[in-house]
Motif scaffolding. Structure first.
Motif, mmCIF file in Angstrom:
data_model
loop_
_atom_site.group_PDB
_atom_site.id
_atom_site.type_symbol
_atom_site.label_atom_id
_atom_site.label_comp_id
_atom_site.label_asym_id
_atom_site.label_seq_id
_atom_site.Cartn_x
_atom_site.Cartn_y
_atom_site.Cartn_z
ATOM 1 N N ALA A 1 12.871 55.928 -6.134
ATOM 2 C CA ALA A 1 12.719 57.387 -6.047
ATOM 3 C C ALA A 1 11.265 57.759 -6.292
ATOM 4 O O ALA A 1 10.619 57.243 -7.209
ATOM 5 C CB ALA A 1 13.616 58.074 -7.068
ATOM 6 N N ARG B 1 9.191 67.372 -3.932
ATOM 7 C CA ARG B 1 10.597 67.027 -4.120
ATOM 8 C C ARG B 1 10.710 65.503 -4.146
ATOM 9 O O ARG B 1 9.790 64.803 -3.710
ATOM 10 C CB ARG B 1 11.503 67.631 -3.032
ATOM 11 C CG ARG B 1 11.545 66.927 -1.735
ATOM 12 C CD ARG B 1 10.275 67.026 -0.924
ATOM 13 N NE ARG B 1 10.024 68.396 -0.445
ATOM 14 C CZ ARG B 1 8.839 68.895 -0.189
ATOM 15 N NH1 ARG B 1 7.737 68.126 -0.334
ATOM 16 N NH2 ARG B 1 8.661 70.111 0.219
ATOM 17 N N ASN C 1 15.013 65.101 7.104
ATOM 18 C CA ASN C 1 15.299 66.027 8.195
ATOM 19 C C ASN C 1 13.990 66.749 8.527
ATOM 20 O O ASN C 1 13.413 67.429 7.675
ATOM 21 C CB ASN C 1 16.377 67.013 7.710
ATOM 22 C CG ASN C 1 16.792 67.991 8.780
ATOM 23 O OD1 ASN C 1 15.968 68.458 9.564
ATOM 24 N ND2 ASN C 1 18.076 68.311 8.801
ATOM 25 N N ARG D 1 12.344 72.165 4.904
ATOM 26 C CA ARG D 1 11.080 72.754 4.441
ATOM 27 C C ARG D 1 9.957 71.719 4.478
ATOM 28 O O ARG D 1 8.864 71.982 4.997
ATOM 29 C CB ARG D 1 11.260 73.299 3.016
ATOM 30 C CG ARG D 1 9.953 73.830 2.467
ATOM 31 C CD ARG D 1 10.131 74.460 1.113
ATOM 32 N NE ARG D 1 8.849 74.878 0.592
ATOM 33 C CZ ARG D 1 8.647 75.283 -0.645
ATOM 34 N NH1 ARG D 1 9.663 75.361 -1.479
ATOM 35 N NH2 ARG D 1 7.447 75.629 -1.035
ATOM 36 N N GLN E 1 19.401 70.851 6.546
ATOM 37 C CA GLN E 1 18.692 70.731 5.271
ATOM 38 C C GLN E 1 17.673 71.855 5.059
ATOM 39 O O GLN E 1 16.880 72.151 5.955
ATOM 40 C CB GLN E 1 17.987 69.378 5.196
ATOM 41 C CG GLN E 1 17.474 69.044 3.804
ATOM 42 C CD GLN E 1 16.831 67.664 3.751
ATOM 43 O OE1 GLN E 1 15.875 67.403 4.456
ATOM 44 N NE2 GLN E 1 17.367 66.793 2.930
HETATM 45 C C1 LIG Z 1 16.547 60.811 -6.464
HETATM 46 C C2 LIG Z 1 16.549 61.671 -5.221
HETATM 47 C C3 LIG Z 1 16.349 61.078 -3.986
HETATM 48 C C4 LIG Z 1 16.316 61.853 -2.828
HETATM 49 N N1 LIG Z 1 16.058 61.233 -1.624
HETATM 50 C C5 LIG Z 1 15.921 61.989 -0.501
HETATM 51 C C6 LIG Z 1 15.521 61.371 0.734
HETATM 52 O O1 LIG Z 1 15.272 60.156 0.819
HETATM 53 N N2 LIG Z 1 15.386 62.180 1.817
HETATM 54 C C7 LIG Z 1 15.622 63.532 1.764
HETATM 55 O O2 LIG Z 1 15.489 64.207 2.789
HETATM 56 N N3 LIG Z 1 15.977 64.146 0.609
HETATM 57 C C8 LIG Z 1 16.132 63.400 -0.527
HETATM 58 N N4 LIG Z 1 16.478 64.002 -1.717
HETATM 59 C C9 LIG Z 1 16.664 65.479 -1.732
HETATM 60 C C10 LIG Z 1 15.287 66.150 -1.807
HETATM 61 O O3 LIG Z 1 14.763 66.059 -3.121
HETATM 62 C C11 LIG Z 1 15.329 67.634 -1.387
HETATM 63 O O4 LIG Z 1 16.292 68.343 -2.131
HETATM 64 C C12 LIG Z 1 15.653 67.794 0.102
HETATM 65 O O5 LIG Z 1 15.060 66.768 0.884
HETATM 66 C C13 LIG Z 1 15.164 69.153 0.605
HETATM 67 O O6 LIG Z 1 13.775 69.279 0.350
HETATM 68 P P1 LIG Z 1 12.860 70.367 1.119
HETATM 69 O O7 LIG Z 1 13.640 71.664 1.094
HETATM 70 O O8 LIG Z 1 11.599 70.445 0.349
HETATM 71 O O9 LIG Z 1 12.667 69.863 2.524
HETATM 72 C C14 LIG Z 1 16.533 63.262 -2.896
HETATM 73 C C15 LIG Z 1 16.730 63.860 -4.158
HETATM 74 C C16 LIG Z 1 16.741 63.072 -5.293
HETATM 75 C C17 LIG Z 1 16.924 63.748 -6.632
#
Ligand SMILES: Cc1cc2nc3c(=O)[nH]c(=O)nc-3n(C[C@H](O)[C@H](O)[C@H](O)COP(=O)(O)O)c2cc1C
Length: 207
Positions: A34, A49, A71, A75, A133
């Motif tokens: 992560a 994020r 995606n 954002r 997303q």
């Molecule tokens: C430990 C962890 C791993 C994550 N891995 C991913 C990932 O590999 N790809 C992804 O799109 N979002 C992942 N997420 C969710 C993102 O943190 C985030 O909520 C989502 O991508 C939307 O972000 P944005 O609105 O800034 O695009 C993960 C969240 C956590 C807590």
């Protein structure tokens, strides 16, 4: 190790990343891969994020790199498309170590994105294909209904990868290693290079 010496060796930063990552896999209870992903709008408004590192090493692209999937209409996706630069951060609490990585992004090939998308469990494929997303969700049930509709449409086997679900490769121009030391006299070494084919230089930094 002599206490007056840096604990961070002068070596290829991909090799050093690999060594620290291997230790993190042993030490971290969850998701050693992560990392925080920071992006910014062209006007300079940052956002950050967590995402998962899904590929890395000197063999990636032209100059080695770090790969994540997401995606492209999210954002972060919008920010990336407008400003193909990002920064990554690993913090492995159990090891008291941090790695910061900076550089330009490129999108992975559609073959690469397909290959990773279809390596994921079916339920994960459905979950991401059903997700707009980062867009507002009026009710969780709306999402669950979209998941159910995809399950019905594709009762078995792989789900087609949505075009907007893709991966990005960060080709680093800077990688900085931070390690906790006694009395908060921490250790930092920053590796930089002008571009992918160029040689790395490095320096210690005051903590
Ligand atoms: C430990 C962890 C791993 C994550 N891995 C991913 C990932 O590999 N790809 C992804 O799109 N979002 C992942 N997420 C969710 C993102 O943190 C985030 O909520 C989502 O991508 C939307 O972000 P944005 O609105 O800034 O695009 C993960 C969240 C956590 C807590």
């Amino acid at each position: 190790m002599n206490e007056t010496e840096s604990a961070i060796p002068v070596t290829d930063p991909f090799t050093l990343f690999e060594a620290w990552f291997a230790e993190a896999k042993e030490a971290e209870p969850n998701d050693p891969n992560a990392m925080a992903l920071a992006t910014a709008t062209p006007e300079g408004r940052p956002s950050v994020r967590m995402v998962l590192l899904k590929g890395h090493g000197s063999h990636w692209g032209d100059g080695g790199g770090f790969v994540f999937y997401t995606n492209a209409e999210s954002r972060k996706g919008e920010e990336i498309r407008a400003n193909m630069q990002a920064s990554l951060l690993f913090h492995w609490k159990s090891l008291r170590r941090q790695i910061r990585i900076e550089g330009p992004l490129t999108e992975v090939s559609s073959e690469q994105a397909d290959s990773y998308f279809h390596s994921r469990p079916r339920v994960s494929q459905i979950g991401s294909a059903a997700s707009d997303q980062s867009r507002p969700l009026p009710d969780r049930q709306v999402y669950l209904d979209r998941v159910a509709a995809l399950e019905e449409r594709y009762p078995e086997g792989d789900i087609p990868r949505p075009q907007h679900w893709t991966g990005f490769l960060l080709t680093p121009t800077a990688i900085e290693f931070w390690s906790d030391r006694e009395f908060r006299l921490h250790d930092r070494r920053r590796f930089t290079r002008e571009g992918p084919g160029e040689a790395w230089t490095n320096t210690l930094l005051y903590p």
